[in-house]
Enzyme design. Structure first.
Site, PDB file in Angstrom:
ATOM      1  N   CYS A  15      -4.707  -4.675 -38.056  1.00 51.27           N
ATOM      2  CA  CYS A  15      -4.037  -4.150 -39.371  1.00 51.27           C
ATOM      3  C   CYS A  15      -4.806  -4.878 -40.419  1.00 51.27           C
ATOM      4  O   CYS A  15      -5.564  -5.884 -40.058  1.00 51.27           O
ATOM      5  CB  CYS A  15      -2.433  -4.171 -39.474  1.00 51.27           C
TER       6      CYS A  15
ATOM      7  N   ARG B  75       7.961  -0.676 -46.754  1.00 44.21           N
ATOM      8  CA  ARG B  75       8.093  -0.612 -45.237  1.00 44.21           C
ATOM      9  C   ARG B  75       9.132  -2.050 -45.247  1.00 44.21           C
ATOM     10  O   ARG B  75       9.826  -1.906 -43.872  1.00 44.21           O
ATOM     11  CB  ARG B  75       6.951  -1.216 -44.748  1.00 44.21           C
TER      12      ARG B  75
ATOM     13  N   ARG C 101      -4.417  -8.985 -34.056  1.00 49.78           N
ATOM     14  CA  ARG C 101      -3.192  -8.803 -33.769  1.00 49.78           C
ATOM     15  C   ARG C 101      -2.879  -8.381 -32.312  1.00 49.78           C
ATOM     16  O   ARG C 101      -2.558  -7.307 -32.196  1.00 49.78           O
ATOM     17  CB  ARG C 101      -2.158  -8.128 -34.588  1.00 49.78           C
TER      18      ARG C 101
ATOM     19  N   LYS D 142      14.617  -6.857 -41.666  1.00 51.76           N
ATOM     20  CA  LYS D 142      13.733  -5.906 -41.230  1.00 51.76           C
ATOM     21  C   LYS D 142      13.280  -6.391 -39.568  1.00 51.76           C
ATOM     22  O   LYS D 142      13.169  -5.583 -38.743  1.00 51.76           O
ATOM     23  CB  LYS D 142      12.646  -5.815 -41.929  1.00 51.76           C
ATOM     24  N   ASN D 143      13.093  -7.667 -39.799  1.00 53.64           N
ATOM     25  CA  ASN D 143      12.419  -8.172 -38.534  1.00 53.64           C
ATOM     26  C   ASN D 143      13.262  -8.449 -37.328  1.00 53.64           C
ATOM     27  O   ASN D 143      12.992  -8.853 -36.404  1.00 53.64           O
ATOM     28  CB  ASN D 143      11.150  -9.092 -38.636  1.00 53.64           C
TER      29      ASN D 143
ATOM     30  N   ASP E 122       5.105 -15.217 -43.828  1.00 53.84           N
ATOM     31  CA  ASP E 122       5.358 -13.859 -44.607  1.00 53.84           C
ATOM     32  C   ASP E 122       5.652 -14.225 -46.094  1.00 53.84           C
ATOM     33  O   ASP E 122       5.916 -13.442 -46.832  1.00 53.84           O
ATOM     34  CB  ASP E 122       6.632 -13.416 -43.848  1.00 53.84           C
TER      35      ASP E 122
HETATM   36  C1  EPZ Z   1       6.093 -10.740 -36.316  1.00 60.33           C
HETATM   37  O1  EPZ Z   1       4.831 -10.234 -35.865  1.00 60.33           O
HETATM   38  C2  EPZ Z   1       6.388 -10.191 -37.702  1.00 60.33           C
HETATM   39  N1  EPZ Z   1       6.980  -8.733 -37.412  1.00 60.33           N
HETATM   40  C3  EPZ Z   1       5.498 -10.606 -38.742  1.00 60.33           C
HETATM   41  O2  EPZ Z   1       6.083  -9.954 -39.770  1.00 60.33           O
HETATM   42  C4  EPZ Z   1       5.096 -11.933 -38.905  1.00 60.33           C
HETATM   43  O3  EPZ Z   1       4.258 -12.275 -39.859  1.00 60.33           O
HETATM   44  C5  EPZ Z   1       4.596 -12.643 -37.567  1.00 60.33           C
HETATM   45  O4  EPZ Z   1       5.721 -12.422 -36.490  1.00 60.33           O
HETATM   46  C6  EPZ Z   1       4.580 -14.139 -37.756  1.00 60.33           C
HETATM   47  O5  EPZ Z   1       5.829 -14.738 -37.916  1.00 60.33           O
HETATM   48  C7  EPZ Z   1       8.069  -8.562 -36.655  1.00 60.33           C
HETATM   49  O6  EPZ Z   1       8.519  -9.291 -36.357  1.00 60.33           O
HETATM   50  C8  EPZ Z   1       8.036  -6.982 -36.758  1.00 60.33           C
HETATM   51  P1  EPZ Z   1       3.024 -12.961 -33.696  1.00 60.33           P
HETATM   52  P2  EPZ Z   1       3.904 -10.388 -34.466  1.00 60.33           P
HETATM   53  O7  EPZ Z   1       3.126 -12.157 -32.318  1.00 60.33           O
HETATM   54  O8  EPZ Z   1       5.046 -10.637 -33.612  1.00 60.33           O
HETATM   55  C9  EPZ Z   1      -1.152 -14.063 -32.181  1.00 60.33           C
HETATM   56  C10 EPZ Z   1       6.074  -8.774 -41.795  1.00 60.33           C
HETATM   57  O9  EPZ Z   1       5.408  -8.805 -42.971  1.00 60.33           O
HETATM   58  N2  EPZ Z   1      -0.792 -13.204 -31.041  1.00 60.33           N
HETATM   59  O10 EPZ Z   1       4.089 -13.953 -34.063  1.00 60.33           O
HETATM   60  O11 EPZ Z   1       3.253  -9.533 -34.419  1.00 60.33           O
HETATM   61  C11 EPZ Z   1      -1.440 -13.055 -33.416  1.00 60.33           C
HETATM   62  O12 EPZ Z   1      -2.620 -12.521 -33.323  1.00 60.33           O
HETATM   63  C12 EPZ Z   1       5.157  -8.893 -40.855  1.00 60.33           C
HETATM   64  O13 EPZ Z   1       7.201  -8.523 -41.874  1.00 60.33           O
HETATM   65  C13 EPZ Z   1      -1.746 -13.284 -29.836  1.00 60.33           C
HETATM   66  O14 EPZ Z   1      -2.940 -13.877 -30.193  1.00 60.33           O
HETATM   67  O15 EPZ Z   1       3.154 -11.811 -34.816  1.00 60.33           O
HETATM   68  C14 EPZ Z   1      -1.052 -14.220 -34.543  1.00 60.33           C
HETATM   69  O16 EPZ Z   1      -2.156 -14.547 -34.975  1.00 60.33           O
HETATM   70  C15 EPZ Z   1       3.777  -9.070 -40.569  1.00 60.33           C
HETATM   71  N3  EPZ Z   1      -1.530 -12.516 -28.718  1.00 60.33           N
HETATM   72  C16 EPZ Z   1      -0.055 -15.139 -34.042  1.00 60.33           C
HETATM   73  O17 EPZ Z   1      -0.174 -14.990 -32.293  1.00 60.33           O
HETATM   74  C17 EPZ Z   1      -0.043 -11.863 -28.553  1.00 60.33           C
HETATM   75  O18 EPZ Z   1       0.077 -11.442 -27.378  1.00 60.33           O
HETATM   76  C18 EPZ Z   1       1.373 -14.698 -34.419  1.00 60.33           C
HETATM   77  O19 EPZ Z   1       1.508 -13.603 -34.007  1.00 60.33           O
HETATM   78  C19 EPZ Z   1       0.481 -11.834 -29.722  1.00 60.33           C
HETATM   79  C20 EPZ Z   1       0.118 -12.667 -30.944  1.00 60.33           C
END
Ligand code: EPZ
Length: 422
Positions: free
Chosen positions: A117, A398, A122, A22-23, A306
């Site tokens: 969420c 999802r 996020r 999915k990702n 995840d």
């Molecule tokens: C991706 O989310 C995945 N989703 C998530 O999978 C996964 O848990 C996550 O990466 C971590 O591996 C998709 O790829 C669609 P991040 P993403 O930006 O990109 C902070 C699932 O279950 N952050 O890597 O949104 C954030 O708050 C989903 O399939 C900032 O502070 O995650 C978090 O604490 C859930 N500022 C950390 O970084 C930003 O601009 C990692 O978030 C962006 C992120």
């Protein structure tokens, strides 16, 4: 809303196939906005988030053909609308992946700011800060991010925190920017690599693929391509835990073992027998008692956040004490209180959960809260004595393609009950 009814106690036995990731499919679909030529994607998982992304592309004006269930043929030649609306973004944060491609190709984009969420606040400050460094003017009005720039220019982007979709957004934006962009502290998840490989097929010039420093030399236009989405490593890990928690054995096919080495090593340390029987196959069996092992989630190639909820369900059945530390998200223990309702012995303390096992679980009515928490509850239901009802299974739909069918084909007593109370 649909519910799952599970009767626990069956040892899984059989073969199960893994769907596309999915990702990876989500950013790859977003990448089709970068070109006026046709992009064909194979092995796209049939899950709700991809249906949402398809709707988003169509709302923007792209034509999405689905010649067969898991093949998408996208033609973004006719895209005119540059706004990702709130009603779509609020159901799927990954809609933010339209931002980079739209600004790169059309010089402007409007994307609703994704709210928080269940698993955390996020923010997308890293996405926006990087686009600003590349010359985009970013404004925030009424919950909508408006980005504008005649043509993005290459820059050195150092991410303050490793962000998967942040890396993907900027990678796509940089592909059409003028000059060179270097992404430092980039995410190295296999899904980022899969996107990079699609972009290269489309004519992008990217170096350092698979590492935390990506170098992109922008081009004036990208072309069409054909690409097969990688297998879903989180579904693979979830199925491996299903075999382990029930004391059964599964042949997991169409997977990519090399993408979940940290999960495989951790499960082996717990006493799970895992053997790679082919390049795309894992044989998972658990015959002896499970040993409790502590865990800390990390960015790739560490143990993925995840898989944390699924691992917690397993530790409720392991002998001893396990400390589970979540380092990526600030509130990813929603499943803990539901596991406690089934009888798990666990204590939440800030960013960690202390699990004592083995604890006999008994069936109850529980509620899913987010995608991976739902998977954790299904796994617990497979071993809970008696009947477990899981409400709001739309969360699990999802990101998992017919998980109840796959588990039932391996002997689980699980059925989807349509409708039911809100
Ligand atoms: C991706 O989310 C995945 N989703 C998530 O999978 C996964 O848990 C996550 O990466 C971590 O591996 C998709 O790829 C669609 P991040 P993403 O930006 O990109 C902070 C699932 O279950 N952050 O890597 O949104 C954030 O708050 C989903 O399939 C900032 O502070 O995650 C978090 O604490 C859930 N500022 C950390 O970084 C930003 O601009 C990692 O978030 C962006 C992120």
């Amino acid at each position: 809303m649909d519910q799952f009814r599970i009767i626990g106690g069956r040892k899984l036995k059989g073969g199960v196939g893994v769907s596309g990731a999915k990702n990876s499919a989500l950013p790859c679909l977003a990448a089709t906005l970068l070109t006026t030529e046709t992009v064909t994607l194979h092995n796209v998982p049939y899950v709700r988030d991809l249906i949402t992304m398809r709707r988003l592309l169509e709302d923007l004006g792209a034509r999405v053909l689905v010649p067969e269930l898991r093949t998408h043929r996208i033609d973004a030649r006719t895209v005119e609308n540059i706004e990702a609306p709130y009603e779509l973004v609020k159901t799927m944060r990954a809609s933010v992946l339209a931002l980079g491609p739209l600004v790169a190709r059309f010089g402007r984009a409007r994307v609703s700011l994704p709210g928080g969420c269940a698993i955390g606040q996020r923010p997308i400050d890293q996405h926006l800060g990087a686009l600003e460094k590349m010359g985009a003017r970013i404004e925030l009005h009424g919950g909508v991010v408006a980005a504008a720039c005649d043509r993005l220019r290459g820059a050195e982007i150092v991410f303050d925190t490793v962000t998967v979709t942040g890396t993907e957004n900027i990678l796509m934006a940089a592909a059409l920017a003028r000059g060179r962009t270097v992404l430092v502290n980039a995410a190295c998840e296999p899904e980022v690599t899969d996107l990079a490989e699609l972009l290269v097929k489309m004519g992008a010039r990217i170096g350092g693929i698979g590492t935390s420093v990506l170098t992109v030399d922008g081009v004036d236009a990208l072309g069409g391509a054909e690409h097969r989405i990688i297998p879903d490593r989180i579904e693979t890990g979830t199925l491996a835990v299903a075999a382990a928690i029930t004391g059964g054995e599964l042949e997991i096919t169409d997977c990519a073992p090399q993408h979940l080495e940290a999960v495989i090593e951790k499960l082996r340390a717990c006493g799970v027998e895992i053997e790679q029987t082919a390049t795309d196959r894992l044989h998972v069996r658990r015959r002896n008692r499970l040993r409790a092992q502590s865990l800390t989630t990390e960015v790739y190639p560490g143990f993925p956040t995840d898989m944390q909820a699924q691992y917690m369900a397993l530790m409720t059945q392991a002998e001893g004490e396990a400390e589970i530390v979540e380092t990526i998200f600030e509130n990813r223990f929603m499943h803990a209180s539901e596991l406690q309702r089934l009888g798990a012995h666990l204590r939440v303390a800030g960013a960690s959960v202390h699990v004592s096992g083995p604890a006999p679980l008994t069936g109850a009515r529980i509620m899913a809260s987010d995608l991976r928490a739902s998977a954790s509850l299904v796994l617990a239901g497979l071993v809970a004595e008696g009947e477990t009802w899981i409400e709001r299974v739309y969360h699990i739909d999802r990101g998992y393609e017919q998980i109840e069918e796959k588990l039932r084909s391996a002997g689980a007593e699980i059925e989807r009950v349509k409708g039911g109370r809100e």
